[in-house]
Write a protein that holds these residues in place. Sequence first.
Motif, PDB file in Angstrom:
ATOM      1  N   GLU A 129      42.601  34.661  39.071  1.00  0.00           N
ATOM      2  CA  GLU A 129      42.852  35.907  38.677  1.00  0.00           C
ATOM      3  C   GLU A 129      43.935  36.476  39.771  1.00  0.00           C
ATOM      4  O   GLU A 129      44.341  37.643  38.733  1.00  0.00           O
ATOM      5  N   ILE A 130      44.243  37.119  40.589  1.00  0.00           N
ATOM      6  CA  ILE A 130      44.301  37.998  41.133  1.00  0.00           C
ATOM      7  C   ILE A 130      44.947  36.646  43.077  1.00  0.00           C
ATOM      8  O   ILE A 130      44.099  35.677  43.268  1.00  0.00           O
ATOM      9  N   TYR A 131      46.164  36.746  43.593  1.00  0.00           N
ATOM     10  CA  TYR A 131      46.963  36.634  44.210  1.00  0.00           C
ATOM     11  C   TYR A 131      46.388  36.513  46.033  1.00  0.00           C
ATOM     12  O   TYR A 131      45.981  35.993  46.662  1.00  0.00           O
ATOM     13  N   ASP A 132      46.122  37.846  45.471  1.00  0.00           N
ATOM     14  CA  ASP A 132      45.989  38.663  47.405  1.00  0.00           C
ATOM     15  C   ASP A 132      44.758  38.096  47.157  1.00  0.00           C
ATOM     16  O   ASP A 132      43.893  38.436  46.541  1.00  0.00           O
ATOM     17  N   ILE A 171      46.192  34.230  36.097  1.00  0.00           N
ATOM     18  CA  ILE A 171      46.114  35.116  37.043  1.00  0.00           C
ATOM     19  C   ILE A 171      45.637  36.522  35.779  1.00  0.00           C
ATOM     20  O   ILE A 171      46.670  36.566  34.925  1.00  0.00           O
ATOM     21  N   ILE A 172      46.065  38.050  35.976  1.00  0.00           N
ATOM     22  CA  ILE A 172      45.697  39.011  35.751  1.00  0.00           C
ATOM     23  C   ILE A 172      46.664  40.126  36.265  1.00  0.00           C
ATOM     24  O   ILE A 172      46.904  40.516  37.850  1.00  0.00           O
ATOM     25  N   ALA A 173      47.720  40.664  35.157  1.00  0.00           N
ATOM     26  CA  ALA A 173      48.822  40.986  35.947  1.00  0.00           C
ATOM     27  C   ALA A 173      48.520  42.630  35.884  1.00  0.00           C
ATOM     28  O   ALA A 173      47.860  42.673  34.810  1.00  0.00           O
ATOM     29  N   GLY A 174      48.547  43.366  36.675  1.00  0.00           N
ATOM     30  CA  GLY A 174      48.389  45.011  36.588  1.00  0.00           C
ATOM     31  C   GLY A 174      46.959  44.774  37.414  1.00  0.00           C
ATOM     32  O   GLY A 174      47.025  46.029  38.021  1.00  0.00           O
ATOM     33  N   LEU A 175      46.585  44.502  38.249  1.00  0.00           N
ATOM     34  CA  LEU A 175      45.459  44.391  39.469  1.00  0.00           C
ATOM     35  C   LEU A 175      45.116  44.438  40.523  1.00  0.00           C
ATOM     36  O   LEU A 175      45.153  44.645  41.818  1.00  0.00           O
ATOM     37  N   GLU A 176      47.261  43.658  40.864  1.00  0.00           N
ATOM     38  CA  GLU A 176      47.789  43.783  41.869  1.00  0.00           C
ATOM     39  C   GLU A 176      49.286  44.076  41.991  1.00  0.00           C
ATOM     40  O   GLU A 176      50.048  44.079  40.912  1.00  0.00           O
ATOM     41  N   PRO A 177      49.871  44.130  43.057  1.00  0.00           N
ATOM     42  CA  PRO A 177      51.073  44.444  43.036  1.00  0.00           C
ATOM     43  C   PRO A 177      52.101  43.394  42.641  1.00  0.00           C
ATOM     44  O   PRO A 177      51.887  42.374  42.328  1.00  0.00           O
ATOM     45  N   ARG A 213      38.514  38.914  46.681  1.00  0.00           N
ATOM     46  CA  ARG A 213      37.507  39.603  46.993  1.00  0.00           C
ATOM     47  C   ARG A 213      37.112  40.493  46.660  1.00  0.00           C
ATOM     48  O   ARG A 213      35.948  40.170  46.322  1.00  0.00           O
ATOM     49  N   GLU A 214      37.933  41.853  46.285  1.00  0.00           N
ATOM     50  CA  GLU A 214      37.044  43.368  45.522  1.00  0.00           C
ATOM     51  C   GLU A 214      36.878  43.082  44.403  1.00  0.00           C
ATOM     52  O   GLU A 214      36.095  43.606  43.604  1.00  0.00           O
ATOM     53  N   VAL A 215      38.026  42.098  43.199  1.00  0.00           N
ATOM     54  CA  VAL A 215      38.017  42.227  41.835  1.00  0.00           C
ATOM     55  C   VAL A 215      37.069  41.437  41.353  1.00  0.00           C
ATOM     56  O   VAL A 215      36.294  41.314  41.025  1.00  0.00           O
ATOM     57  N   CYS A 216      36.548  39.967  41.817  1.00  0.00           N
ATOM     58  CA  CYS A 216      35.840  38.853  41.763  1.00  0.00           C
ATOM     59  C   CYS A 216      34.928  38.573  43.158  1.00  0.00           C
ATOM     60  O   CYS A 216      34.818  37.478  43.476  1.00  0.00           O
ATOM     61  N   PRO A 217      33.788  39.301  42.973  1.00  0.00           N
ATOM     62  CA  PRO A 217      33.172  38.841  43.804  1.00  0.00           C
ATOM     63  C   PRO A 217      31.776  37.499  44.132  1.00  0.00           C
ATOM     64  O   PRO A 217      31.943  37.265  45.188  1.00  0.00           O
ATOM     65  N   LYS A 271      24.642  42.126  40.001  1.00  0.00           N
ATOM     66  CA  LYS A 271      25.387  41.750  39.450  1.00  0.00           C
ATOM     67  C   LYS A 271      26.251  41.041  40.800  1.00  0.00           C
ATOM     68  O   LYS A 271      26.484  42.239  41.035  1.00  0.00           O
ATOM     69  N   VAL A 272      27.056  39.970  40.705  1.00  0.00           N
ATOM     70  CA  VAL A 272      28.376  40.256  41.171  1.00  0.00           C
ATOM     71  C   VAL A 272      29.157  39.837  40.573  1.00  0.00           C
ATOM     72  O   VAL A 272      30.138  38.324  40.306  1.00  0.00           O
ATOM     73  N   ASN A 273      29.384  40.068  38.536  1.00  0.00           N
ATOM     74  CA  ASN A 273      30.216  39.791  37.943  1.00  0.00           C
ATOM     75  C   ASN A 273      32.173  40.419  38.522  1.00  0.00           C
ATOM     76  O   ASN A 273      32.357  41.309  39.440  1.00  0.00           O
ATOM     77  N   CYS A 274      32.679  39.699  37.746  1.00  0.00           N
ATOM     78  CA  CYS A 274      34.238  39.704  37.596  1.00  0.00           C
ATOM     79  C   CYS A 274      34.801  41.443  37.446  1.00  0.00           C
ATOM     80  O   CYS A 274      33.726  41.628  36.594  1.00  0.00           O
ATOM     81  N   LYS A 275      35.628  42.116  38.077  1.00  0.00           N
ATOM     82  CA  LYS A 275      34.822  44.069  37.458  1.00  0.00           C
ATOM     83  C   LYS A 275      35.947  43.853  36.043  1.00  0.00           C
ATOM     84  O   LYS A 275      35.569  44.888  36.037  1.00  0.00           O
TER      85      LYS A 275
END
Length: 419
Positions: A246-249, A295-301, A254-258, A145-149
Motif C-alpha cells: 500500500e504505502i512505501y513511506d 500501492i495506493i497513490a494519493g496517500l503518500e507524496p 505504520r500509520e495507514v496500515c497498523p 480493530k487494526v484495519n487499514c484505514k
Amino acid sequence: MTVMFPLSDLQATPALLKLDLYCRGMRIDDSCLIAEDGGRRVLRTRAGLGSGLEVILPGGLWTNVPVTESFAKSSPYTLHREQGRYWIKRDGETVLPVELSPRPGWYDKKTTGGKPMTRVGTLQGTYLAIYPAKVCDYWVKKPAKVNCKFCSVGLNLGVDDDTVKSVEEVMEVVHTARAESHITYVDFNTGHYEGDTYLDLLEPYITRIKKETGLLIGVQTPPHPDLSRYDRLREMGVNRVSFCFEIYDRELFREVCPGKHTQYGQDRYLDAIRYCASLADRGPKTEPWVTNGEIIAGLEPPESSIRAINWVTSVGAIPTVCVFRPLAGTDYANMPPPDPEPLVPVFARLYEACMERGLPIGCAPNIHVSLVMLPEECAGLTAKRYPWQQFKLSAMRRGIGWYLNRRFDKADHAAKPLA
Ligand code: SF4
C-alpha cells in the motif's frame, strides 16, 4: 482541487480522463436510467478501495467511477444520455462518449443451493473477483480493530457478499461466468487470518478451477512466512501473486496500515515480492507467472509512490497502482480525494519503468481492470516511446493469447454435457 486538465487533453488521452474521474468522481444526470439499461448496479467491491459505476472509456479503458461518495456530489463531471448514447460532460461541455459495462445475465441467477451468484463473486472489469472467506481479522481484533484505514472490506462482507463460500458454489459461479461472460481470469483476495491460513484456504479452489477450466488464477493475500508455499502455488498453476504493501513511506505505512505493520512489517511484503518475482523462470512453462506489488497513490507524496514503482520493477515485479478513494464508512471517509495533477508523473513512471525493465504487461487475453490504471494504459501519459519493447510485447500478446484461448476453449468443450 486545483488545475483542470484541458478538455482537448482528456479527449486525446482517455487514461487522463480515467485518472481524473477516479479523483473527482461523477454525478449522474436524470437522463440516465442505468439499472434499467444494462449497467452494473453499484456494488461495493472486494479490494477495499472501489465502489462506483463501471463504464468503458474510448480505447477500451474499463473504469469504476466514484458516484456514491460525498466528493462525487460536487464533481464537475456528469453522465448524460442523449440520442441513445451515454456521454461524459464536464461543466456542461461534452468530453467523450462512454459505454456502460454490461450487466451479466448471471447476476440474477442463484446457485443450486439458492444463493445469489453475486454473493459468491462479481465481475471487476472483465475478470471474476472472489473474496472467499470470513472478514479480515484486523476488522474484528480485540480490544480495538487494526484495519487499514482506507479499507471497506469489513463493511462489505455479509452485506453484498457472503462470508462462507463452498468450493462447489465457487465452481458453479466460475463455470457460469466463463460460459456467459467469457472470463479468462479468476482473482482471489483475502485479508489476514490468525495462523496464516489464507493459502490453505485458497488451495482447494485453485486446484478445482485449474482442473476444470484451465483459467488464469491470481491470489492476493498477506505474505506467507513460508516462502516455499509460493513455489507450490507456482506448481499448482497459479498465474499471479499480489502483495499489497500500500504505502512505501515507512512512517506512513505504520500509520495507514497498523495491522499489517504489527503483524508482518513492510519488509515481509517486500521480501515476498522479491522472492516470487524470482520464480518466473521456474515452474510449469505453460503457465504465465507475474508478481505484483500493490500501492495506493494519493496517500503518500508522489515521489514516494515513484520510489515504490522503481523498487518493485527493479526486482522484476509489476506495480499495481490504485488511486486513493475516501470510501463512505471507512476511517478515511472524510479525507479529500487526491489532486489528479501530481499523480500524472506517478502513472507515467509506472509505464516507463515497466517498459525499461522489459516486464510482460498487458499480455493475458481479455483482462480489463476497472479499479486501477494498468501500466499499459498509461502510455499516453509520457512522451517516452519504446518501439522495440512494444514490438516484443505485441508478439508475446499474440502468442500467449493464442495458446490460452485454445486451452480455455478445449476445457469449455470438455465441460459441456454430452447431448
Ligand atoms: S489487510 Fe487491510 S486492506 Fe486487506 S482486508 Fe484487511 S484491513 Fe482491508
